[in-house]
Design an enzyme around this catalytic site. Structure first.
Site, PDB file in Angstrom:
ATOM      1  N   ARG A  59       0.821  -1.209   0.000  1.00  8.40           N
ATOM      2  CA  ARG A  59       0.000   0.000   0.000  1.00  8.40           C
ATOM      3  C   ARG A  59       0.859   1.266   0.000  1.00  8.40           C
ATOM      4  O   ARG A  59       0.378   2.345  -0.330  1.00  8.40           O
ATOM      5  CB  ARG A  59      -0.998   0.007   1.177  1.00  8.40           C
ATOM      6  CG  ARG A  59      -1.835   1.282   1.286  1.00  8.40           C
ATOM      7  CD  ARG A  59      -3.206   1.050   1.908  1.00  8.40           C
ATOM      8  NE  ARG A  59      -3.128   0.338   3.166  1.00  8.40           N
ATOM      9  CZ  ARG A  59      -2.784   0.870   4.344  1.00  8.40           C
ATOM     10  NH1 ARG A  59      -2.506   2.156   4.426  1.00  8.40           N
ATOM     11  NH2 ARG A  59      -2.738   0.131   5.429  1.00  8.40           N
ATOM     12  N   ASP A 183      -7.226  16.965 -15.573  1.00  5.18           N
ATOM     13  CA  ASP A 183      -7.485  15.596 -16.030  1.00  5.18           C
ATOM     14  C   ASP A 183      -7.066  15.553 -17.498  1.00  5.18           C
ATOM     15  O   ASP A 183      -7.693  16.166 -18.355  1.00  5.18           O
ATOM     16  CB  ASP A 183      -8.988  15.303 -15.855  1.00  5.18           C
ATOM     17  CG  ASP A 183      -9.373  13.888 -16.257  1.00  5.18           C
ATOM     18  OD1 ASP A 183      -8.664  13.294 -17.098  1.00  5.18           O
ATOM     19  OD2 ASP A 183     -10.397  13.397 -15.745  1.00  5.18           O
TER      20      ASP A 183
HETATM   21  C1  PLP Z   1     -12.957   7.362 -17.010  1.00 10.30           C
HETATM   22  C2  PLP Z   1     -12.564   8.735 -16.653  1.00 10.30           C
HETATM   23  C3  PLP Z   1     -12.255   9.092 -15.339  1.00 10.30           C
HETATM   24  C4  PLP Z   1     -12.393   8.131 -14.192  1.00 10.30           C
HETATM   25  O1  PLP Z   1     -11.472   7.117 -14.284  1.00 10.30           O
HETATM   26  P1  PLP Z   1     -11.715   5.643 -13.690  1.00 10.30           P
HETATM   27  O2  PLP Z   1     -10.434   4.964 -14.001  1.00 10.30           O
HETATM   28  O3  PLP Z   1     -12.901   5.081 -14.393  1.00 10.30           O
HETATM   29  O4  PLP Z   1     -11.982   5.802 -12.228  1.00 10.30           O
HETATM   30  C5  PLP Z   1     -11.815  10.365 -15.103  1.00 10.30           C
HETATM   31  N1  PLP Z   1     -11.733  11.272 -16.090  1.00 10.30           N
HETATM   32  C6  PLP Z   1     -12.062  10.983 -17.355  1.00 10.30           C
HETATM   33  C7  PLP Z   1     -11.942  12.033 -18.396  1.00 10.30           C
HETATM   34  C8  PLP Z   1     -12.495   9.710 -17.681  1.00 10.30           C
HETATM   35  O5  PLP Z   1     -12.835   9.414 -18.926  1.00 10.30           O
END
Ligand code: PLP
Length: 390
Positions: A59, A183
């Protein structure tokens, strides 16, 4: 002596030993272990005191996970990185590392729906407020930032594909001393490296293009040593959203073909977007390369975009006639996928960002995979013909 009479006598012979560098394997080993032992009391004390950095428990630190983190940090230009069990674990652990009750976050509109729901549920209960802004409008962003603690970006966004001038927005946040994060799942480091544009933290759903084979759910965040250390100190160990060694190994495998896959998604996606845009039955196509010039720092486009049908297409029939394009969430793997906007508008999970941000009921999101442009285009043409109502 082992005489075979007591099977448990054999147990002491089944000992682990470190063969992580054995055989000069070209692929790193999967160090599938929960814990790591110490050769001596003194070494254990040194590790506990933090005088030596070595794996203690998976972890905290695991060599296979570390191999992935190092690769991703290099790709994004980060000093350090941390892998997570999912993109959402990366998002929640990172956001929670930088806010406390009473704080405000500024976020661009159309963030990933579960990030929107994280903000509208758990963070709301923690009395953390979120102001949504149009990331294309720098004045609106500049007005919202003063007094905020965190600036949360996603660009391009993953439904309407709003593409922002990430460097300019990061500079605004910096001016107010606000930590910025983005993101970057859509573009991947192949087409956008936000740390080099001045963003503080970059995160990914590694389930998408980084993994690239639709066989792993994972996340990652990268940035400066100092900021990553903050996440590592509390949210990472205590929320515990740890990346598993096997998933990290799959990601290392996936990263090796990332540039070549992204080029193929780009070529096929752009060609299909252009052909859709030329059809009378299509009202609009949301693809960053068709909207405008790409913003500075975004050097290419992936295979995910959406479009809106005019009246006169039965979207259910369209979806059910498609053969190569499968109905399915997520994206980033070999296979092509569609999600109809109508379906998302009916989603039970609340709050629903599709309503909040006006997802068009006649929109369809496509992930253009790697099956080949002409085969995919034939599939779309046949489904459109079958779904035409006049
Ligand atoms: C899928 C996605 C997430 C979340 O990711 P997971 O791995 O499903 O938890 C976050 N941001 C974007 C743009 C995504 O497409």
């Amino acid at each position: 002596m082992i005489n075979g009479s007591d099977p448990f006598e054999l147990a002491s012979l089944i000992v682990a030993h470190d063969e992580s560098n054995a055989f000069e394997a070209v692929v790193p080993p999967i160090v599938q272990t929960s814990l790591f032992t110490f050769p001596s009391y003194d070494e254990m004390v040194s590790a506990y005191r933090g005088e030596i950095v070595r794996p203690i428990y998976t972890r905290g630190l695991n060599p296979t996970v570390r191999a992935f983190e190092d690769m991703l940090a290099k790709l994004e230009g980060g000093e350090d990185a941390m892998g997570f069990a999912s993109g959402m674990a990366a998002i929640s652990s990172t956001v929670l590392s930088f806010v406390e009750p009473g704080d405000r976050i500024v976020a661009v509109k159309h963030v990933y729906p579960d990030a929107f729901r994280l903000f509208g549920t758990i963070l709301k209960r923690m009395k953390i407020e979120v102001t949504y802004v149009d990331g294309r409008d720098e004045e609106e962003v500049a007005r919202a930032l003063p007094g905020a603690k965190l600036f949360y970006m996603e660009s391009p966004t993953s439904w309407v594909m709003d593409a922002h001038d990430v460097g300019a927005l990061a500079a605004l946040a910096k001016r107010h001393g606000i930590v910025s994060m983005i993101d970057n799942s859509w573009a991947s480091p192949v087409f956008q490296r936000p740390l080099t544009l001045g963003v503080d933290l970059v995160l990914h759903s590694a389930s998408k293009y980084l993994g690239g084979h639709s066989d792993v759910v994972a996340g990652v965040v990268t940035g400066s040593k100092e900021l990553i250390a903050r996440i590592r100190a509390e949210a990472y160990p205590y929320l515990g959203g740890k990346l598993s060694p096997f998933d990290a190994w799959l990601l290392v495998r996936g990263l090796r073909t990332l540039p070549i896959r992204m080029k193929a998604h780009e070529a096929s996606g752009l060609e299909i977007a252009r052909r859709l845009q030329a059809l009378d039955i299509v009202e609009s196509v949301q693809h960053p390369a068709l909207a405008n010039r790409l913003p500075p720092g975004l050097t290419g486009t992936s295979g995910l975009f959406s479009f809106v049908f005019r009246e006169g297409i039965d979207i259910r029939a369209f979806a059910d006639t498609l053969d190569l394009f499968k109905l399915g969430v997520s994206w980033g793997g070999h296979e092509s996928l569609i999600v109809p906007g109508q379906v998302v508008l009916q989603q039970k999970a609340q709050p629903n960002s599709a309503h909040a941000f006006g997802i068009h009921p006649r929109s369809v999101r496509l992930h253009v995979g790697l099956e080949g442009t002409e085969a995919l285009w034939s599939d779309l043409e046949a489904a459109i013909a079958a779904a035409s109502q006049d």
